[in-house]
Design a protein around this motif. Structure first.
Motif, PDB file in Angstrom:
ATOM      1  N   UNK E 216       0.831  -1.198   0.000  1.00  0.00           N
ATOM      2  CA  UNK E 216       0.000   0.000   0.000  1.00  0.00           C
ATOM      3  C   UNK E 216       0.869   1.253   0.000  1.00  0.00           C
ATOM      4  N   UNK E 217       1.888   1.238   0.855  1.00  0.00           N
ATOM      5  CA  UNK E 217       2.786   2.392   0.917  1.00  0.00           C
ATOM      6  C   UNK E 217       3.448   2.628  -0.430  1.00  0.00           C
ATOM      7  N   UNK E 218       3.918   1.535  -1.053  1.00  0.00           N
ATOM      8  CA  UNK E 218       4.624   1.696  -2.311  1.00  0.00           C
ATOM      9  C   UNK E 218       3.717   2.268  -3.392  1.00  0.00           C
ATOM     10  N   UNK E 219       2.476   1.783  -3.431  1.00  0.00           N
ATOM     11  CA  UNK E 219       1.555   2.280  -4.447  1.00  0.00           C
ATOM     12  C   UNK E 219       1.335   3.774  -4.317  1.00  0.00           C
ATOM     13  N   UNK E 220       1.150   4.194  -3.075  1.00  0.00           N
ATOM     14  CA  UNK E 220       0.919   5.617  -2.857  1.00  0.00           C
ATOM     15  C   UNK E 220       2.112   6.444  -3.262  1.00  0.00           C
ATOM     16  N   UNK E 221       3.295   5.890  -2.979  1.00  0.00           N
ATOM     17  CA  UNK E 221       4.519   6.554  -3.382  1.00  0.00           C
ATOM     18  C   UNK E 221       4.554   6.737  -4.898  1.00  0.00           C
ATOM     19  N   UNK E 222       4.205   5.667  -5.608  1.00  0.00           N
ATOM     20  CA  UNK E 222       4.215   5.705  -7.072  1.00  0.00           C
ATOM     21  C   UNK E 222       3.295   6.777  -7.587  1.00  0.00           C
ATOM     22  N   UNK E 223       2.098   6.807  -7.011  1.00  0.00           N
ATOM     23  CA  UNK E 223       1.083   7.676  -7.584  1.00  0.00           C
ATOM     24  C   UNK E 223       1.489   9.148  -7.495  1.00  0.00           C
ATOM     25  N   UNK E 224       2.000   9.555  -6.343  1.00  0.00           N
ATOM     26  CA  UNK E 224       2.283  10.973  -6.141  1.00  0.00           C
ATOM     27  C   UNK E 224       3.754  11.323  -6.160  1.00  0.00           C
ATOM     28  N   UNK E 225       4.581  10.304  -5.992  1.00  0.00           N
ATOM     29  CA  UNK E 225       5.960  10.625  -5.677  1.00  0.00           C
ATOM     30  C   UNK E 225       5.996  11.151  -4.252  1.00  0.00           C
TER      31      UNK E 225
END
Ligand SMILES: Nc1ncnc2c1ncn2[C@@H]1O[C@H](COP(=O)(O)OP(=O)(O)OP(=O)(O)O)[C@@H](O)[C@H]1O
Ligand SMILES: Nc1ncnc2c1ncn2[C@@H]1O[C@H](COP(=O)(O)OP(=O)(O)OP(=O)(O)O)[C@@H](O)[C@H]1O
Ligand code: MOO
Ligand SMILES: [Mg+2]
Ligand SMILES: [Mg+2]
Lengths: 227, 228, 272, 272, 227
Positions: E216-225
C-alpha cells in the motif's frame, strides 16, 4: 556483584557488540535497496525484514531450535560446518540475535536514506562521483545520525533479548547466560537482593549511556544546525 | 465455574488428564498454568489469582503456609516424583551418566525441584566440575525435556512421568534411585485468595482419588495420601 | 564537440519530444517560458531522468540509447550540472564542497584560486554550507561544478538569485570558462541570454521551437527588449541618440524605456 | 499602516543591526547585494527568527519587544511571506494549497478566480505540488500567500525563476494587489525594483544604508541601468532619440546598450 | 486451532490494539517536543523514553512486578482502587506494554518530525495557521508514513512481547496468556503440532499483513511521488 552475574554481563555485551557490528556491515546495502527500489518485490522483502518485529520471539526461537537440531538437514549441515550443534552455543545466539535485531538496524537506515532525499546525490553524480564515493562522501556523513541510531537500537535490542535466548540459549553460564535470563532467574528464585543489584546496575548504566549519546547528538546539532 | 490451577511443569500433563475427567464429571472448567515451581511461587507471592497450587516440592507450599496464604489445613502431598536419566543413544546407566562428556540438560535448580534433584545426583556422582559449562538448564523440567527431545542435547535428567507419557523406550533411560537426591515430595495447597475454595478442594480431593492414574504416570503415591 | 539528442516521453500529463544536434562551443542558451521543459531536458542529458526515452550522444559517445538498452549513469557521463536549487553538501563547508568536487576532476583545468575569485566566494570558504544566503549558495554551486572539470556544463538559471554586480562579474567569468567547458545555459533574462549565449535554443511546451545563432534566433525573444548603439550623447541636454540593432522592441514616442549599458568585456571573447 | 522595527543580533559571524520606520502603502522595495541580510530581515519581521533582539511594531501593535519579553508567534502577526524557495505543501494539489490558505483569511479580499488569473496558474490547479516546475511553484506560492489575506505581505525574490512574459504579467497583478495588501519586495532586478517599488530600502552588510522615495534612493542603484523617455523614433533609419531620466548610467558613443520597453500599466496605479 | 489458542490470540490482539491506540494518542506531543526542543533537559527525556529499548524486558518486568505487587505500597494502592492486583491482570499488561512499546512509537514519530523540516511549517505559520491547524493540515499529512510506521512497530512489538508478560502476566489462560507464551508452552510441552499451527498461522498472518501495508505504501509513493 557475584561473578556469575559479571560473566552474564560480559556474555551479553559480547553478544550485543558482535551482533551489532555484523548487522551494521550487512544492512546498509539492503536498506539502500529498500529505500530506492521501485521493484514490485520490494514490499515482499520489506515484509521479510520486518517479520522479526511482528513475530513473538518464541516463534522465532522455536523455528531456530528446529533448524539447529541435528535431526533435521539444516542443523546437520550446521553441525558439519561448525563442529558442534548451534543450539545452546554462543554462535547460535549470534545468529538468532542477528535475525531478531535485523529490522531494528534496517529500518532507521532505510528511513534515513529515504528522507535524505536525492538532491545531493544527483549533484554528487553529476560531479562524477560513483556509487561508492557517493556513499562514502555524501550518504554516510549526511545520515550519520541514522547510522548511530541503527547501531544503538540494534545493540539495545540485543541487550534486551529474552525470548529467543530463553529458547535457544540453554542458560549456560559463561557461554549463553545473558543478563536478561540471569535476572529472570534471580527474580523467580526470589533472590531480590541480587535482582536489585543487577537490574539497578543495568538501569544506571543504560541511562548513563543513553544520556551521553543523546547529549552528544544534541551538542552536534547545536554547533552546526546540521551534522 | 472456573478453577485456575498453577501446576509444576512435570505434573502438567498428568493434571490435564485428571482435569479432563473432572470437567466431564462435574461440568466445571479447569484452567491450567504450568511453570517451574519456583516461578509459580513467585507469581503467587505477587498476587497471581490462582485457586490451587500443585508444587513439585514441599518447601514452597510450606512457605506459603507460613505466610498464611493458603487455606488452613489444605496442604497435602499428592505425589512423589521420580527422576530419570535419559540418553538418546547407547545404554543409559549410572556408569554412562558418570562418563558423559557432552552437553547435559537439567532443569534450573533454583526454580525447579527436579533441577535441584538433578544437581544432587550430579553432586553425588562427583560430576559437577567435569560438566561445568556443559549444563544446559531449562527454566523448568518441560523445557529440559524438550531440549533433549528436539535432539539439540543428547542426554538429560528429566521426570520419569514425562518419559512415560511420551512412551519413550525404557531402554533409553535409567530411573535414578530415590536416595540419590532429596525426595521429590510434591505438595498441593488451596490458596486463600481463591474465589472458590470449595471447588478447589473438590478438585484436589478428586486428584487424590486417582491413584492408579498417578502410578501409571510414573509417580509414587505416599503413605500419607494413601491414609486419607 | 557534438551533443545530439532525440528524446521523447511524458511526465504525468506533460508530453515531451525534443530532437537537436548541437555543436558545443562557448555558451549555448536555452530559453523558453516557465514550465516548457527546460529543466527536464537538462536533467535527461545529465542522466538524471530515466523516464524519457530516446538517444543522447556526446562527442561520439552514446550516453543513452533506449532501443539498444543503453543508459550511462550520470557519473560516467562527465556532464556537470548547476541546479536551480543549489544542492550543496550540507555537512561540509564551502571549502569542503569545492575540494570534494576537485577530487573528481580528471584533468585540472581551472586552478581553485581562479574559481574562488571568479565566483566571488573568497570570504565564504570556511562557512558551513547551510548557513549561506541564497545568492551565496548559487555562487558556490557554480564554483563546485567547475572544479569537477566536466566535459560540458549544464546551468539551470544559475544567476537568478544574484544581485546585479555579482551577476555581471559571474557572467564574465562564465564567459571565460566556456572555452574549456562548453555550457548549456538556462536563463529567463533576455539581456543575459543575448549577451552571453550563442547559439540559442528556443523551447515551446515540451518541444524545441528553434535552434540557431543568437543573431537569428534572438529576434524571436520577447520584443520588449533590444540592443542599440549609442550614436550621440549630450550630457547637458540629456539627449541620447541610438541606432537600434536588428531585434529591437517596437517603440513609440512618449514611452519610457529602460537602458542597460552592456559591459564591454561581454562577448568580446567568444564572438570577436 | 506603520511598520517600525529596530533589530540587532548576530547569525554566526554575521552582525545585523537595522532600524527603520516605514509607512506601508503599495510596494516597498528592499534592495541590496547578495548576503547582506535581506532574507534575515524579512524572516525577523514575520516572526521566524528568534535570534534577533529588539522591537517590531505594526499598525500600532507590538509584535516583538525583547526588553519586555514579548514575541508574537508568526501565526498571530498576520504577516504573509513568499519564500525564496516556494515551500508549497507537498501533499496537496495546487488547489489544495490555495484552499488551505483561503481558510485562514479573516476577510475575503481578493476572489480566488482573480488570484488564479493574476498568477497565471489556471492550468495547474489540479496538479500535485511536487510535480510543478520552478517557475510554476513560485507563482503558486504568491497566489497562496495572497489568498490568506495578510495585513502585509513580504516577498523574497518572488519573480526570480519566471520568464519575461509571466514576470510582466505578475508585476502588474502585484501592483494592483498592493493596495489591499502592502508589500515589502526583495528583488535583484534593478528595473523591476525601480518600476514596481516605492519607497525603497537599500541594505548594506547587516545594516540599512538608505530609506526613501524611489526617485531619490533609486539613484544609488547600480549605475548600469537607467530610464529614458523616447523623444523621437524613426523606424526607417532605426534612429532613436531619448531623454534620460535622473538616474541613468554613464554612456559614451559606440557603446552598446540594452533597451527595455517599460509596459505602460506599470506604476500607473501607485504613483499617478 | 484449539480454543485456548484462539483465546490467547484474542488476548494478544486486544492487548496490542489497546496499547497501540493509547500510545498513538499520547506520543505525538512528546515526539514533537523531542524533535524540536533545544532544552538541556531533552537528552534526559530522550534517554528515559529510550530506556525500555535498552533494558532487558525482564528488568522492566521486575520493577513493574514490584510496583504492582500488593506487598508494596504502590501495588496496594492499585489493589484498593481496582479491587484486584494489577500484576497478572489484563490492565497490568496494558500498562506494562505501553511502557515497553513507548520508544517504538515515539522514535519513528520523532524522526518523521525532524526530517519533515521546518520549511512548510514556517510557510503555514505565515499563512496564519496556529499550532493545531498546522498539525492537522500540514504535519500529520506530511508524516502520515511515520504515523503508520509508529503504529505498526508499536502493535508489532506488543504482539511479540514476551519477557515482560512472562514476569507480570504469568500464564493465565483467557486473561494474560498471550500467543508468545502459549507458543512457549506448546513447545515445552512438545505439542509440536499445535506449536506449528500457531507459529505457522502467525507467520502467515504477519507476513500477509506486512506485505499488504508495504504494498500500500509503495503504491501511494508511485502515484504521487509523495503521500
Ligand atoms: N513528475 C511530474 N509529474 C507531472 N508533471 C511534471 C512532473 N515533472 C515535471 N512536470 C511538468 O513538466 C513541465 C516541465 O517542467 P520543467 O521543470 O522542465 O519546466 P521548466 O521549463 O524548467 O520551467 P521553469 O522555467 O519554471 O523552471 C511542467 O509543466 C511540469 O508541471
Ligand atoms: N545560521 C547562520 N549562521 C551563520 N551565518 C548565517 C546564518 N544564516 C545566515 N547567515 C549569514 O547571514 C548573511 C545574510 O544572509 P541572508 O540570507 O539574509 O542574505 P540575503 O540578503 O537574503 O542574500 P541573498 O540575496 O543572497 O539571498 C549571509 O552572509 C549569511 O552567510
Ligand atoms: O516440575 Mo518443576 O517445578 O519444573 O521441577
Ligand atoms: Mg526549471
Ligand atoms: Mg535571501
Amino acid at each position: 556483584m557475584p561473578s556469575a552475574d559479571l560473566e552474564a554481563l560480559w556474555v551479553t555485551f559480547k553478544l550485543a557488540a558482535i551482533t551489532t557490528l555484523s548487522l551494521i556491515l550487512v544492512c546498509p546495502p539492503l536498506a539502500w535497496w529498500l529505500a530506492h527500489s521501485r521493484s514490485r518485490l520490494r514490499p515482499m522483502v520489506e515484509a521479510i525484514v520486518a517479520l522479526p518485529l511482528v513475530l513473538p520471539p518464541t516463534v522465532l526461537g522455536f523455528y531456530l531450535l528446529l533448524a539447529f537440531s541435528p535431526q533435521y538437514s539444516v542443523g546437520a549441515m550446521f553441525e558439519g560446518l561448525f563442529g558442534h550443534s548451534l543450539a545452546f552455543s554462543f554462535a547460535g545466539l549470534v545468529i538468532g540475535s542477528m535475525i531478531y535485531s535485523l529490522p531494528f538496524v534496517v529500518q532507521p537506515l532505510q528511513s534515513g536514506f529515504v528522507t535524505m532525499g536525492t538532491g545531493e546525490l544527483e549533484a554528487a553524480a553529476t560531479l562524477g562521483m560513483g556509487r561508492w564515493k557517493r556513499f562514502h562522501y555524501v550518504v554516510f556523513p549526511m545520515t550519520k545520525r541514522s547510522f548511530l541510531l541503527a547501531a544503538m537500537l540494534g545493540f539495545a535490542h540485543t541487550l534486551g533479548e529474552f525470548g529467543v535466548v530463553l529458547m535457544i540459549g540453554g542458560n549456560i553460564p559463561g557461554e549463553t547466560q545473558v543478563i536478561s535470563i540471569a535476572l529472570f532467574e534471580h527474580v523467580e528464585a526470589l533472590a531480590y537482593d541480587q535482582a536489585h543489584m543487577l537490574a539497578g546496575g543495568l538501569l544506571a548504566l543504560s541511562m548513563a549511556l543513553l544520556v551521553f549519546i543523546y547529549g552528544f547528538l544534541q551538542q552536534n546539532e547545536r554547533r552546526w544546525g546540521y551534522w | 465455574d472456573e478453577l485456575k490451577v498453577a501446576v509444576a511443569a512435570n505434573f502438567a500433563h498428568t493434571l490435564s488428564k485428571v482435569a479432563e475427567r473432572f470437567e466431564a464429571e462435574t461440568g466445571h472448567r479447569v484452567r491450567i498454568s504450568s511453570g517451574a515451581t519456583g516461578a509459580l511461587y513467585t507469581q503467587i507471592q505477587h498476587g497471581a489469582p490462582f485457586d490451587l497450587f500443585l508444587a513439585a516440592d514441599s518447601h514452597r507450599p510450606q512457605l506459603l503456609e507460613q505466610e498464611q496464604k493458603i487455606l488452613p489445613g489444605s496442604r497435602v502431598t499428592y505425589a512423589i516424583g521420580q527422576l530419570a536419566y535419559w540418553q538418546r543413544s547407547g545404554e543409559p546407566s549410572e556408569q554412562s551418566l558418570a562418563q558423559w562428556q557432552a552437553k547435559l540438560a537439567i532443569a534450573n535448580p533454583r526454580l525447579a525441584p527436579y533441577g535441584a534433584a538433578a544437581r544432587d545426583v550430579l553432586g553425588r556422582l562427583g560430576l559437577v566440575p567435569k560438566l561445568k559449562g556443559k549444563l544446559v538448564t531449562g527454566s523448568n523440567i518441560l523445557q529440559t525435556y524438550q531440549y533433549v527431545d528436539s535432539g539439540n542435547v543428547q542426554a538429560g535428567l528429566v521426570a520419569l512421568s514425562q518419559l512415560r507419557s511420551a512412551e519413550v523406550d525404557p531402554h533409553h533411560y535409567w530411573v535414578v534411585p530415590d536416595h540419590y537426591h532429596a525426595p521429590l515430595e510434591q505438595q498441593a495447597v488451596v490458596l486463600r485468595r481463591s474465589t472458590n475454595p470449595q471447588l478447589a478442594q473438590q478438585l484436589l480431593d478428586y486428584l487424590n482419588r486417582q491413584q492408579r492414574l498417578l502410578t501409571d504416570a510414573g509417580y509414587q503415591v505416599s503413605a500419607h495420601v494413601a491414609q486419607r | 564537440m557534438l551533443l545530439s539528442f532525440d528524446l521523447h516521453g511524458h511526465l504525468g500529463q506533460f508530453q515531451f519530444d525534443a530532437k537537436c544536434d548541437l555543436q558545443m562551443a562557448g555558451i549555448t542558451g536555452l530559453f523558453g517560458p516557465s514550465g516548457v521543459g527546460k529543466t527536464t531536458l537538462l536533467r535527461a542529458i545529465a542522466g538524471l531522468n530515466r523516464t524519457l526515452e530516446g538517444r543522447i550522444e556526446l562527442d561520439g559517445r552514446v550516453l543513452q540509447d533506449s532501443d539498444r538498452g543503453i543508459f550511462l549513469p550520470p557519473e560516467q557521463r562527465r556532464i556537470g550540472m548547476v541546479f536551480q536549487d543549489s544542492r550543496l553538501f550540507p555537512h561540509l563547508t564551502v571549502r569542503g564542497n569545492l575540494e570534494l568536487a576537485k577530487r573528481q576532476a580528471r584533468d585540472k583545468v581551472i586552478p581553485l584560486q581562479k574559481v574562488i575569485d571568479g565566483c566571488g566566494i573568497r570570504d565564504l570558504m570556511d562557512k558551513p554550507a547551510p548557513s549561506l544566503s541564497a545568492g551565496q549558495r548559487q555562487r558556490v554551486a557554480i564554483a563546485r561544478a567547475l572544479m569537477a572539470a566536466p566535459k560540458i556544463l549544464l546551468l539551470d538559471e544559475p544567476l537568478a538569485a544574484l544581485d546585479f554586480a555579482s551577476r555581471q562579474h559571474l557572467m564574465g567569468f562564465l564567459n571565460d570558462s566556456a572555452t574549456p567547458f562548453p555550457m548549456v545555459y538556462i536563463s529567463h533574462s533576455v539581456s543575459e541570454t543575448l549577451s552571453l549565449c550563442d547559439p540559442l535554443i528556443l523551447m515551446g511546451p515540451g518541444c524545441i521551437d528553434a535552434v540557431g545563432p543568437t543573431d537569428e534566433v534572438g529576434q524571436r525573444l520577447p520584443k520588449r527588449r533590444g540592443h542599440a548603439e549609442v550614436t550621440h550623447y549630450d550630457p547637458a541636454t540629456r539627449q541620447l541618440t541610438l541606432t537600434l540593432a536588428e531585434h529591437a522592441p517596437e517603440l513609440e514616442a512618449g514611452q519610457v524605456v529602460g537602458l542597460v549599458s552592456e559591459p564591454r568585456w561581454l562577448r568580446s571573447g567568444s564572438t570577436e
